[in-house]
Design an enzyme around this catalytic site. Structure first.
Site, mmCIF file in Angstrom:
data_model
loop_
_atom_site.group_PDB
_atom_site.id
_atom_site.type_symbol
_atom_site.label_atom_id
_atom_site.label_comp_id
_atom_site.label_asym_id
_atom_site.label_seq_id
_atom_site.Cartn_x
_atom_site.Cartn_y
_atom_site.Cartn_z
ATOM 1 C CE LYS A 99 11.836 0.379 3.181
ATOM 2 N NZ LYS A 99 11.491 1.197 2.030
ATOM 3 C CB ALA A 112 -0.911 -0.013 1.232
ATOM 4 N N GLY A 139 0.467 1.379 -3.307
ATOM 5 C CA GLY A 139 0.491 0.652 -4.577
ATOM 6 C C GLY A 139 1.502 1.129 -5.614
ATOM 7 C CG ASP A 175 9.017 -0.286 -0.298
ATOM 8 O OD1 ASP A 175 10.147 -0.152 0.208
ATOM 9 O OD2 ASP A 175 8.319 0.677 -0.674
HETATM 10 C C1 LIG Z 1 7.083 2.098 2.362
HETATM 11 S S1 LIG Z 1 5.435 1.524 2.396
HETATM 12 C C2 LIG Z 1 5.267 0.720 0.860
HETATM 13 C C3 LIG Z 1 5.064 1.645 -0.276
HETATM 14 C C4 LIG Z 1 4.765 0.909 -1.549
HETATM 15 N N1 LIG Z 1 5.888 0.129 -2.023
HETATM 16 C C5 LIG Z 1 4.401 1.906 -2.644
HETATM 17 O O1 LIG Z 1 5.194 2.082 -3.577
HETATM 18 O O2 LIG Z 1 3.320 2.503 -2.581
HETATM 19 C C6 LIG Z 1 5.493 0.192 3.506
HETATM 20 C C7 LIG Z 1 4.208 -0.576 3.621
HETATM 21 O O3 LIG Z 1 4.504 -1.786 4.317
HETATM 22 C C8 LIG Z 1 3.373 -2.146 5.053
HETATM 23 N N2 LIG Z 1 3.784 -3.106 6.090
HETATM 24 C C9 LIG Z 1 4.650 -2.935 7.099
HETATM 25 N N3 LIG Z 1 4.761 -4.081 7.806
HETATM 26 C C10 LIG Z 1 3.954 -4.985 7.194
HETATM 27 C C11 LIG Z 1 3.652 -6.342 7.454
HETATM 28 N N4 LIG Z 1 4.179 -6.999 8.466
HETATM 29 N N5 LIG Z 1 2.790 -6.970 6.620
HETATM 30 C C12 LIG Z 1 2.242 -6.319 5.555
HETATM 31 N N6 LIG Z 1 2.503 -5.022 5.289
HETATM 32 C C13 LIG Z 1 3.340 -4.363 6.097
HETATM 33 C C14 LIG Z 1 2.836 -0.816 5.597
HETATM 34 O O4 LIG Z 1 1.469 -0.922 5.891
HETATM 35 C C15 LIG Z 1 3.117 0.131 4.428
HETATM 36 O O5 LIG Z 1 1.979 0.274 3.631
#
Ligand SMILES: C[S@@+](CC[C@H](N)C(=O)[O-])C[C@H]1O[C@@H](n2cnc3c(N)ncnc32)[C@H](O)[C@@H]1O
Length: 363
Positions: free
Chosen positions: A313, A228, A230, A284
């Protein structure tokens, strides 16, 4: 003073230097680094013949924090604004210098560049305008071929300021094809986040152009962990893939409307596909680098994907040490489990911030 000059992201000079110290030693060269915080480059000092050896053998592709590097020919200070070309031409008349760099003369092309910093941005227009007269001047002095040639080394005029220049060269088979080592991409107006550029860049940096159509293609299945809103899913959808997007957060409606995305609200560390038909895994999630690395390794051991691109990260101080530890773990774990040959590449991409991007492929 001889050596190499390495372009990096501003603020990552110490990581770049730690990596250089490590990887040059592995090639039997034992020089030292000179760094200035937030300068966007590192100078590695060594003997002239060692510098040329690094230009050939220190594989840019394998350096995580370096965008480009050049073997230093000359360092000029106090260049008068009124007559820069002839000042450079005169410096290049030096007999010893001509003897020493005979194998580079004439170079096949010229790039006029600066460090990637806010201060240096002011030099961009100057660099663009200066390229034509400098190219003519270097041709007259026999340092450049009359016509561009990609079989000869490339000359780089790296301006630290309007008066200060480092002149160097890179070999055509060991260089970034992009000016300043930066692949500039325009953010698509309909992408849900700017992070989208990271995955776009990763595909272009890690997958050779002639293999891209076959390896990143329409109809493939992909999983995006931490998807998310996306931005990364957008790149997979754009390339015609069917995507399982794993995140508790909301996905952009435009992506859901494509009919290519299944949004699964689950923990990315627990989710696994039901079928072994996934080609691409991308991730990510903002998590500890070692935890993400271990998860990626497990996907490969279980045969749940064929290629993966993920971000590590790096909020810690010793970023190179952390990246090395993660990359080492991938190599040893996959070798120990008898997983055959694997390709592992890592790079701090232009669109990455406090992070690096890793690509793993079962070969
Ligand atoms: C940096 S954002 C991703 C952005 C995405 N790559 C984009 O381009 O829009 C990190 C995402 O990882 C999700 N996240 C973190 N830990 C997670 C987990 N254990 N399981 C699923 N999603 C996770 C967060 O909800 C967040 O939406």
């Amino acid at each position: 003073m001889s050596g190499i000059l390495v372009y990096c992201r501003a603020g990552f000079e110490n990581d770049c230097a730690a990596e250089l110290q490590d990887k040059t030693a592995a090639l039997g060269v034992f020089g030292y680094c000179q760094t200035t915080s937030n300068s966007g480059y590192v100078v590695y000092r060594c003997q002239p013949e060692e510098a040329d050896h690094l230009g050939r053998k220190l594989a840019l592709k394998e350096l995580v924090f370096a965008r480009q590097f050049i073997v230093i020919i000359a360092e000029l200070a106090d260049i008068p604004a009124t007559d820069r070309v002839s000042t450079i031409q005169i410096a290049l008349l030096d007999e010893q210098l001509n003897e020493h760099f005979a194998m580079v003369k004439p170079a096949g092309d010229l790039r006029v560049e600066t460090p990637d910093t806010n201060d240096a941005k002011e030099l961009t227009t100057f660099c663009r305008k200066f390229t034509v007269p400098l190219r003519q001047g270097l041709r007259q002095s026999g340092w450049l071929t009359a016509k561009e040639s990609d079989r000869r080394p490339t000359l780089h005029a790296f301006f630290l300021s309007g008066q200060q220049l480092v002149l160097g060269y890179s070999y055509s088979y060991n260089q970034s094809p992009w000016p300043m080592g930066i692949l500039r991409l325009r953010s698509p107006s309909d992408a849900p986040s700017r992070s989208t550029l990271k995955l776009d860049e990763a595909f272009q940096v890690f997958i050779p152009a002639h293999e891209r159509e076959q390896r990143v293609s329409s109809g493939m299945n992909a999983v995006d962990l931490g998807a998310a809103p996306g931005g990364w899913t957008y790149q997979l959808v754009r390339r015609g893939m069917m995507v399982q997007a794993i995140d508790n957060g909301p996905m952009a409606q435009s992506l859901m409307d494509s009919g290519q995305v299944k949004h699964i609200r689950e923990d990315g560390f627990k989710y696994r596909p039901k079928k072994k038909n996934v080609t691409w895994l991308v991730c990510d999630m903002v998590e500890k680098p070692m935890r993400v690395t271990e998860l990626m390794i497990q996907w490969f051991i279980d045969g749940d994907c064929k290629e993966a691109i993920f971000n590590l990260k790096l909020p810690m101080k010793k970023r190179y040490a952390m990246v090395s530890e993660c990359l080492q773990l991938i190599q040893t774990e996959l070798a120990e489990k008898g997983m055959g040959r694997y390709e592992v590449q890592a790079k701090q991409l232009y669109h990455d911030r406090e992070e690096v991007t890793v690509h793993v492929r079962s070969a």
